[in-house]
Design a protein around this motif. Structure first.
Motif, mmCIF file in Angstrom:
data_model
loop_
_atom_site.group_PDB
_atom_site.id
_atom_site.type_symbol
_atom_site.label_atom_id
_atom_site.label_comp_id
_atom_site.label_asym_id
_atom_site.label_seq_id
_atom_site.Cartn_x
_atom_site.Cartn_y
_atom_site.Cartn_z
ATOM 1 N N VAL A 115 -4.143 0.392 -15.306
ATOM 2 C CA VAL A 115 -3.759 -0.595 -14.300
ATOM 3 C C VAL A 115 -3.862 0.068 -12.928
ATOM 4 C CG1 VAL A 115 -1.922 -2.073 -13.403
ATOM 5 C CG2 VAL A 115 -2.201 -1.793 -15.887
ATOM 6 N N PHE A 116 -4.685 -0.529 -12.060
ATOM 7 C CA PHE A 116 -4.856 -0.013 -10.698
ATOM 8 C C PHE A 116 -3.988 -0.844 -9.761
ATOM 9 C CE2 PHE A 116 -8.725 1.131 -12.917
ATOM 10 C CZ PHE A 116 -8.940 2.443 -12.502
ATOM 11 N N SER B 70 3.549 -3.705 -4.882
ATOM 12 C CA SER B 70 4.319 -2.525 -4.469
ATOM 13 C C SER B 70 4.806 -1.766 -5.694
ATOM 14 C CB SER B 70 5.526 -2.959 -3.629
ATOM 15 O OG SER B 70 6.449 -3.674 -4.444
ATOM 16 N N ALA B 71 5.173 -0.523 -5.473
ATOM 17 C CA ALA B 71 5.659 0.297 -6.587
ATOM 18 C C ALA B 71 6.921 -0.278 -7.212
ATOM 19 C CB ALA B 71 5.878 1.736 -6.113
ATOM 20 N N CYS C 261 0.817 -1.218 0.000
ATOM 21 C CA CYS C 261 0.000 0.000 0.000
ATOM 22 C C CYS C 261 0.853 1.272 0.000
ATOM 23 C CB CYS C 261 -0.933 0.006 1.205
ATOM 24 S SG CYS C 261 -2.267 -1.209 1.063
ATOM 25 N N GLY C 262 2.163 1.123 -0.102
ATOM 26 C CA GLY C 262 3.041 2.284 -0.208
ATOM 27 C C GLY C 262 3.366 2.934 1.113
ATOM 28 N N ALA D 143 -0.397 2.656 -5.687
ATOM 29 C CA ALA D 143 -0.868 3.972 -6.121
ATOM 30 C C ALA D 143 -2.154 4.368 -5.416
ATOM 31 C CB ALA D 143 -1.078 3.968 -7.633
ATOM 32 N N ALA D 144 -3.014 3.394 -5.130
ATOM 33 C CA ALA D 144 -4.306 3.694 -4.517
ATOM 34 C C ALA D 144 -4.229 3.813 -3.003
ATOM 35 C CB ALA D 144 -5.322 2.607 -4.892
ATOM 36 N N GLY D 145 -3.190 3.222 -2.399
ATOM 37 C CA GLY D 145 -3.078 3.237 -0.943
ATOM 38 C C GLY D 145 -4.061 2.299 -0.275
ATOM 39 N N MET D 146 -4.570 1.358 -0.990
ATOM 40 C CA MET D 146 -5.505 0.348 -0.463
ATOM 41 C C MET D 146 -5.333 -0.924 -1.280
ATOM 42 S SD MET D 146 -8.998 2.192 -1.843
ATOM 43 C CE MET D 146 -8.423 3.888 -1.946
#
Length: 583
Positions: free
Chosen positions: A132-133, A112-113, A48-49, A137-140
């Motif tokens: 692409v989600f 992960s990124a 989730c970053g 990037a979304a934090g979830m």
């Protein structure tokens, strides 16, 4: 123009769906431990970053008592092993091409990124994705419902228009809980079949299968052998009105089950009343021939007055389904009263449910119910309908929702339609069973009476499945080409189009006021119904799960005016079977 797909949006997971990887690394970290790391809260925070790559590896090493250097190397090895599933990605491209670009393709991944950056360097066809989600990037992350809601909001989609594919069942459950159609990626062939179900038109695919296999729709046994036989060919012809699909050996009087040399039985195999009844009903020879054969049939009766199976007094076999087919021939020619004891027997079989485990020659309960409904469609005899129809309706309702293969489900839907019962649950179970090539699996319809050898035919199952869909639709099926069967003047309704497709099962004469009460009217709309095929949008497949299904009755309408002539479909599917009757 091809029909619009029922679901316009596909969302795929990346890892273990579109990409594969190996948990076996060059380090001492076992695959089991590596997978445990991926399930840890530390890794979820990283996806989730909320943690950097260095922080994640350090915390993982502390939690699992590992060397941080080995942790890093293990995931470097895992990244290196990441490979796209090119064959499956090509299949997605095929779906998109078949839909002429109407399909929107997305990806949704817990990743992960840094790992996503590595994945993007892999030689995969990333161009298929509109977006692409990623969890980074979304934090979830999945299976959080808010992640699914976020994606739906971003792509501006209703849940029912979306199909989500993931290898983790908990993620699919979360998607389904929001109304998204979910497929668990457990077997690639099943997943391909499921995706075809969601995004392709089942009628067009089924018709294309039949036409591609025209002339080669042979029956097969459960032992894997082909059986060149006439019976299934005649039923396919009856169901489709398309003689070019079938390949049978025509007989001028009595018919033999086998087209060629009998197999798995005696070298000399007699003609039988069952195939003869179907053959005469479907091919419609001269009335003089038909009545002559019926006179001959009356010589093959048991002491109880029940029709035998074979034109052979040494083979004194009886079967309720055979009896129904003989009754259908006699009633369709106004001679049903000559088989009163045979009728009493099949009514007793129906009343006491003697058919539930199949019969001597027929495999399932649905075979008996289907051919009983076929008898009703063959005649307007009021006395027969009064005795048979109400009891048949009760027995069909008892089977609603019962497990069954594609043929049993198709027969159940069709039998229900004849007596005014909409078998929506059974149609919902039938549709996802369509194979990727557009046909349905053979399913066993009959069997050798003296052994456990069973016979099925993919063409027959497919034709009846298409008829089942037509039975619950407001309008006839489309016709991609014109190869209809030849019609005699007495049997050709003036407004019936020539078609190679499955004929309009519930075709009703333009003289609506003259519709016989046993012909089905257009069904009343359900609370959630919409135009053709949209009614089936609420059906989805994930291990044969169906939702939004129901059954209800609807009455017949209208009565026939005295002396009026009406053209009616006397048996399933159509034009070769159309007859006239006069009040």
């Amino acid at each position: 123009m091809p029909p619009s797909p029922r679901c316009l949006i596909l969302i795929f997971d990346l890892g273990d769906v579109l990409f594969s990887w190996s948990p076996v690394t060059s380090t001492s970290i076992s695959p089991k431990t590596l997978k445990a790391i991926l399930s840890s809260t530390i890794w979820q925070q990283y996806e989730c970053g909320r943690l950097s790559e260095d922080e994640c590896y350090r915390l993982v090493a502390e939690k699992f008592t590992l060397d941080p250097t080995e942790v890093r190397q293990a995931f470097l090895d895992a990244r290196a092993s990441l490979q796209p599933d090119d064959a499956f990605i090509r299949f997605i491209c095929e779906l998109q091409a078949e839909a002429q670009g109407a399909l929107r393709i997305f990806a949704m991944s817990n990743i992960s990124a840094p790992d996503y950056a590595v994945a993007r360097e892999k030689p995969a066809n990333w161009a298929i994705f509109e977006r692409v989600f990623t969890s980074a990037a979304a934090g979830m992350r999945k299976p959080d419902l808010r992640f699914f809601r976020y994606v739906l909001d971003e792509i501006k989609a209703e849940p029912s228009s979306v199909v989500f594919v993931d290898d983790r069942f908990e993620n699919v459950i979360a998607a389904r809980s929001l109304g998204i159609n979910g497929i668990v990626f457990d077997d690639v062939n099943r997943v391909r079949q499921s995706l075809r179900y969601f995004v392709s038109d089942p009628e067009s695919r089924g018709l294309a299968f039949l036409e591609a296999q025209a002339g080669h729709l042979e029956s097969e046994t459960n032992l894997g052998y082909q059986v060149p036989e006439n019976f299934a060919q005649l039923l396919i012809y009856e169901a489709t009105s398309n003689k070019q699909l079938v390949n049978y050996v025509h007989h001028s009087r009595t018919w033999n089950f086998f087209k060629e040399t009998p197999i798995f039985t005696t070298d000399e195999f007699p003609a039988d009343l069952d195939t003869t009844s179907i053959g005469l009903t479907v091919t419609q020879p001269d009335d003089q021939v038909v009545h002559s054969v019926m006179d001959e049939m009356l010589r093959y009766m048991t002491e109880d007055g029940i029709t035998m199976t074979y034109f052979d007094t040494e083979r004194r076999r009886t079967d309720p389904v055979v009896a129904l087919n003989v009754l259908t021939l006699f009633y369709s020619h106004g001679r049903g009263d000559e088989l009163a004891q045979t009728l009493e027997w099949v009514l007793g079989v129906l009343e006491h449910r003697a058919y539930l485990n199949g019969t001597r020659y027929y495999e399932t309960a649905e075979c008996f119910l289907f051919f009983a409904s076929r008898l009703l469609r063959a005649t307007a005899d009021a006395s027969l309908h009064a005795r048979l129809a109400p009891l048949l309706r009760e027995r069909i309702l008892e089977r609603a929702g019962a497990p069954g293969d594609a043929l049993a489900l198709s027969m159940r839907v069709l039998a229900g339609a004849v007596v005014g019962v909409r078998m929506e649950r059974d149609l919902a179970a039938l549709l996802p069973l369509q194979c990727e090539d557009g046909g349905w699996d053979a399913s066993w319809i009959y069997k050798y009476g003296s052994s456990d050898i069973k016979i099925g035919n993919r063409g027959l199952t497919t034709a009846l499945a298409l008829n089942a869909m037509a039975a619950l639709d407001e309008s006839p099926l489309r016709s991609p080409s014109d190869h209809s069967a030849p019609q005699s003047p007495r049997s050709q309704p003036p407004s019936l189009p020539r078609s190679s497709t499955v004929a309009a099962l519930l075709w009703v004469s333009n003289e609506r006021s003259g519709t016989p009460p046993w012909l089905l009217p257009s069904p009343p709309p359900s609370p959630t119904s919409s135009p053709k095929r949209a009614r089936r949008e609420n059906f989805f497949f994930a291990g044969a799960i169906a939702k939004g299904v129901y059954s209800y009755f609807f009455p017949g309408t209208g009565t026939r005016k005295q002396g009026q002539t009406s053209t009616i479909p006397s048996i399933i599917g159509g034009a070769p079977a159309l007859r006239e009757f006069r009040g």
